[in-house]
Write an enzyme that holds these catalytic residues in place. Structure first.
Site, short mmCIF file in Angstrom:
data_model
loop_
_atom_site.label_atom_id
_atom_site.label_comp_id
_atom_site.label_asym_id
_atom_site.label_seq_id
_atom_site.Cartn_x
_atom_site.Cartn_y
_atom_site.Cartn_z
N LYS A 44 0.84 -1.22 0.00
CA LYS A 44 0.00 0.00 0.00
C LYS A 44 0.87 1.26 0.00
O LYS A 44 0.67 2.17 -0.80
CB LYS A 44 -0.92 0.03 1.23
CG LYS A 44 -1.75 -1.23 1.42
CD LYS A 44 -2.59 -1.18 2.66
CE LYS A 44 -1.84 -1.10 3.99
NZ LYS A 44 -1.09 -2.31 4.37
N ARG A 119 -9.92 0.51 9.01
CA ARG A 119 -9.40 -0.82 9.31
C ARG A 119 -10.39 -1.65 10.11
O ARG A 119 -10.10 -2.79 10.46
CB ARG A 119 -8.14 -0.66 10.16
CG ARG A 119 -6.86 -0.94 9.44
CD ARG A 119 -5.79 -0.62 10.44
NE ARG A 119 -4.56 -1.29 10.20
CZ ARG A 119 -3.53 -0.74 9.61
NH1 ARG A 119 -3.59 0.48 9.13
NH2 ARG A 119 -2.41 -1.41 9.48
N ARG A 158 12.37 -4.42 4.94
CA ARG A 158 11.93 -3.05 4.69
C ARG A 158 12.73 -2.01 5.48
O ARG A 158 13.01 -2.19 6.66
CB ARG A 158 10.45 -2.90 5.05
CG ARG A 158 10.01 -1.43 5.06
CD ARG A 158 8.55 -1.25 5.03
NE ARG A 158 7.89 -1.82 6.19
CZ ARG A 158 6.57 -1.82 6.32
NH1 ARG A 158 5.81 -1.33 5.37
NH2 ARG A 158 6.03 -2.36 7.39
N ARG A 191 11.31 -0.16 11.12
CA ARG A 191 10.21 0.07 12.05
C ARG A 191 10.27 -0.91 13.20
O ARG A 191 10.61 -2.07 13.02
CB ARG A 191 8.86 -0.08 11.30
CG ARG A 191 8.40 1.19 10.70
CD ARG A 191 7.25 1.00 9.75
NE ARG A 191 6.13 0.23 10.29
CZ ARG A 191 4.98 0.06 9.63
NH1 ARG A 191 4.81 0.60 8.44
NH2 ARG A 191 4.02 -0.65 10.15
N ARG A 202 -0.09 -8.48 13.89
CA ARG A 202 -0.67 -7.55 12.91
C ARG A 202 -1.51 -8.30 11.89
O ARG A 202 -2.57 -7.83 11.46
CB ARG A 202 0.46 -6.77 12.21
CG ARG A 202 1.09 -5.72 13.12
CD ARG A 202 2.47 -5.29 12.65
NE ARG A 202 2.45 -4.54 11.41
CZ ARG A 202 3.53 -4.32 10.67
NH1 ARG A 202 4.72 -4.80 11.06
NH2 ARG A 202 3.46 -3.62 9.57
#
Ligand code: AP5
Length: 244
Positions: A44, A119, A158, A191, A202
């Site tokens: 996203k 969400r 990431r 992160r 998550r």
């Protein structure tokens, strides 16, 4: 009263020209109101800047806004931190408040991309109420469909540029210089919630609380399902087709 006017003479000509060209390019674009839904790591945040530039929209990512609030230790950030660290959702009221405020920005004049919001079905209902007051409708919901098994490698590789939210990946989308943002030259960070253990929680939140949001919009006939496991540029092509 303090003046907020900017002295145009102090802005470099190149920046002024670029802004002028951007406004000329954006003027004829139709308004668009988009939602991006998908599990953590589905792409996203990677596709959003491309859509934003091509359609002159603002990019409202609740995760980025919450992380900025956490790092600035604002009252909102202090409330959100514990849930975020555990990979749980923060309360609906907190995120609805920040989205309501963010949509008023001038950069949202041509519409918006909501990335990571709504969400939960409760957030989707609140959003409907907000948009009804503004006389706006969601045009498309992009569903980043992907198998959970692919996501751990995406998340663990990431690196992000916190100020802009730009995402990189050591294997799939490396920066020109390792550890450095291509645009600003600033350092990239990993992160805190990008670990295998937090990813599990998550994903659990996504399947239990966010998957029903896709059904909510499917009933309205506005969901486009993408093959988010494909290479980055193929996903961009799919997005372009859906939004053309
Ligand atoms: P948030 O920041 O929204 O995280 P998320 O939804 O878990 O999504 P990610 O940012 O992890 O994934 P992405 O899809 O953007 O992936 P990306 O493009 O970077 O939320 C964080 C937390 O905030 C939540 O857990 C919650 O606590 C809280 N929160 C936020 N919004 C909330 C809300 N509305 N209500 C309640 N709580 C909320 O891609 C990942 C990696 O893969 C990158 O390295 C990228 O380079 C790479 N990649 C991308 N696409 C491809 C591809 N096609 N092929 C190969 N690699 C790719």
């Amino acid at each position: 009263m303090a003046s907020s006017s900017v002295n145009l003479e102090e802005i470099p000509s190149e920046s002024l020209m670029n802004e002028l060209l951007r406004r000329m390019k954006c003027a004829p674009k139709p308004e668009k109101h988009l939602i991006l839904i998908g599990p953590p790591g589905s792409g996203k945040g990677t596709q959003s800047p491309i859509i934003k530039d091509e359609h002159c929209l603002c990019h409202l990512a609740t995760g980025d806004m919450l992380r900025a609030a956490v790092s600035a230790k604002t009252p909102l950030g202090i409330k959100a931190k514990e849930s975020m660290d555990k990979g749980e959702l923060v309360s609906d009221d907190l995120v609805v408040g920040i989205i309501d405020e963010a949509m008023k920005k001038p950069s949202c004049k041509k519409g918006f991309i909501l990335d990571g919001f709504p969400r939960t079905v409760a957030q989707a209902q609140k959003l409907d109420e907000m948009l009804e007051r503004q006389g706006v409708k969601i045009d498309k919901v992009l569903d980043f469909a992907i198998d959970d098994a692919v996501l751990e490698e995406r998340i663990s590789g990431r690196w992000i540029h916190p100020a802009s939210g730009r995402s990189y990946h050591t294997k799939f989308a490396p920066p020109r210089v390792p550890g450095v943002d291509d645009v600003t030259g600033e350092s990239l960070i990993q992160r805190k919630d990008d670990t295998a253990a937090v990813l599990k929680s998550r994903l659990e939140s996504f399947h239990r609380q966010t998957q029903p949001v896709i059904n909510y919009y499917s009933k309205k006939g506005i969901v486009a399902t993408l093959h988010a496991e494909k290479p980055l540029s193929d996903v961009t092509d799919e997005v372009r087709k859906v939004l053309s």
